[in-house]
Write an enzyme that holds these catalytic residues in place. Structure first.
Site, PDB file in Angstrom:
ATOM      1  N   TYR A 142      41.957  46.231  40.125  1.00 59.42           N
ATOM      2  CA  TYR A 142      42.132  46.331  38.608  1.00 59.42           C
ATOM      3  C   TYR A 142      43.313  46.958  38.280  1.00 59.42           C
ATOM      4  CZ  TYR A 142      36.974  45.568  38.429  1.00 59.42           C
ATOM      5  OH  TYR A 142      35.787  45.031  38.553  1.00 59.42           O
ATOM      6  N   LYS A 193      34.298  46.146  52.616  1.00 56.69           N
ATOM      7  CA  LYS A 193      34.240  44.919  53.290  1.00 56.69           C
ATOM      8  C   LYS A 193      35.353  44.936  54.191  1.00 56.69           C
ATOM      9  CE  LYS A 193      32.391  40.787  53.313  1.00 56.69           C
ATOM     10  NZ  LYS A 193      31.005  40.675  54.127  1.00 56.69           N
ATOM     11  N   ASP A 226      27.780  43.458  51.270  1.00 58.04           N
ATOM     12  CA  ASP A 226      26.776  42.689  51.012  1.00 58.04           C
ATOM     13  C   ASP A 226      25.337  43.095  51.551  1.00 58.04           C
ATOM     14  OD1 ASP A 226      28.112  42.668  53.416  1.00 58.04           O
ATOM     15  OD2 ASP A 226      28.191  40.658  53.878  1.00 58.04           O
ATOM     16  N   ASP A 254      26.173  48.204  38.294  1.00 60.36           N
ATOM     17  CA  ASP A 254      25.154  47.157  37.148  1.00 60.36           C
ATOM     18  C   ASP A 254      24.023  46.837  37.698  1.00 60.36           C
ATOM     19  OD1 ASP A 254      27.325  47.544  35.187  1.00 60.36           O
ATOM     20  OD2 ASP A 254      27.492  45.396  34.749  1.00 60.36           O
TER      21      ASP A 254
END
Ligand code: ATP
Length: 362
Positions: A142, A193, A226, A254
């Site tokens: 970001y 990850k 994941d 979220d």
């Protein structure tokens, strides 16, 4: 003064859309809490948002960051986003500007089921869904480092860099362990990850291994993102604290918000411990329902409770959460939660609850 000082100074930035509807209602509840606590709390409103941008071309005015940093303990934020500003430039300038310039490196997103009927998961209850997601808030994908090459041609290339500093990774992981320790929580899960993003998340792995050794009483583990996404739906009760990078935190929190009743209820904090921090509901400006008086104010009210915690007003934060739980139990809620009440009616009910339950000693 910050964190338990004699007087709390709050900057209120309602923003756009339903931000302008829910934020004043949350302030109304905070004023009732202030009266109950007989402690000073001052509110100063700022009109930064789409209207000001369209009128004056101003997003974050000069000196705004310094003013907030030096004069205020916390910022109660609504939402930014307006169909008249398709680029969302004002939102990026104001919200990302404050996050980065105030160095608000902790994005705290509690996932707490306040009423059993609100979760889409079968047979899960309040005791199963109570966890905290800490999202790194100042780095990662970001930061806006990147570019495009040969734009508009078949050979176009787009690059977006994932920026991870040792300092940035360490402070968010350490915050997660500290939070767990201070709140009697036993389990911290770091998620990345690193099997695919070997460089960026290799750093997360190394830092996590170092930091966890300093907290031997906390049961710490690692899950790939994941796997975490599957596990959090399969058995959310296995988590107390989750800490992860900016992008994964955005997504997983979220997901968590939906497990606990949806966007209308989800609070968040953008925190730098000991410095001016910003609290905002997870939902956006929701232009589709703005101006109708039906926006759910509970996300903003629960956000205020997080702000009270940050300010050291713990019993008052609990009182606000008790009021929200009671409203949910009574089904005194807006249409998104299946009720028929307006934004203002729900807030008035909460104010009434706060006034009636103002136990001595709060
Ligand atoms: P933005 O672009 O500012 O994020 P958005 O409309 O794309 O706005 P959200 O505002 O986060 O995204 O919400 C998506 C939808 O969820 C809204 O359009 C609205 O229908 C619903 N919603 C979100 N927050 C609330 C709320 N507080 N009360 C009722 N419904 C809500």
């Amino acid at each position: 003064m910050r964190n338990g000082g004699p007087k709390a100074r709050i900057a209120v930035i309602a923003g756009d859309g339903i931000g302008t509807e829910v934020t004043p209602q949350a302030v109304k509840v905070l004023k009732a809490v202030r009266a109950a606590a007989r402690r000073p709390m001052e509110f100063v409103e700022f009109d930064w948002g789409a209207d000001k941008f369209l009128r004056e071309g101003v997003t974050l005015p000069p000196g705004a960051v310094e003013l907030l940093r030096d004069e205020f303990d916390a910022i109660l934020f609504g939402a930014l986003g307006d169909p008249r500003v398709p680029s969302n430039q004002h939102a990026a300038d104001i919200l990302l500007g404050l996050r980065f310039k105030l160095d608000l490196y902790v994005n705290a997103r509690p996932v707490e089921l306040l009423d059993d009927r609100l979760t889409p998961l079968r047979d899960r209850t309040e005791k199963d869904i109570r966890l905290m997601v800490f999202r790194e808030n100042t780095e990662g994908l970001y930061v806006g480092v990147g570019g495009v090459f040969k734009q508009g041609t078949p050979d176009e290339i787009a690059v977006q860099e994932d920026v991870n500093s040792r300092k940035g990774v360490e402070r968010i992981i350490r915050y997660a362990f500290e939070y767990a320790g201070q709140n009697g929580l036993k389990r911290v899960c770091m998620s990345d990850k690193s099997n695919a993003m070997t460089f960026a998340h290799g750093l997360w792995q190394r830092v996590f291994k170092e930091v966890r050794q300093q907290y031997p009483d906390i049961d710490s583990r690692h899950l790939f993102i994941d796997t975490l996404a599957m596990e959090i739906v399969r058995d959310p009760g296995q988590f107390d604290v989750i800490v992860t990078c900016n992008l994964f935190g955005d997504i997983i929190s979220d997901l968590g918000a939906q497990l606990a009743g949806g966007l209308g209820l989800a609070p968040s904090g953008n925190i730098h411990p000991g410095k001016t921090s910003l609290f905002e509901p997870v939902h956006g400006s929701a232009p589709n329902i703005a101006g109708k008086g039906i926006a759910n104010p509970l996300g903003s009210v629960l956000t205020s409770a997080m702000m009270l915690d940050f300010l050291g007003w713990k019993p008052q934060a609990e009182l606000v959460r008790a009021a929200v739980r009671a409203a949910l139990r009574e089904n005194y809620v807006t249409p998104d939660l299946g009720g028929g009440k307006t934004t203002g009616e729900v807030a008035d009910w909460l104010v009434d609850f706060v006034e009636k339950n103002n136990f001595a000693g709060r």
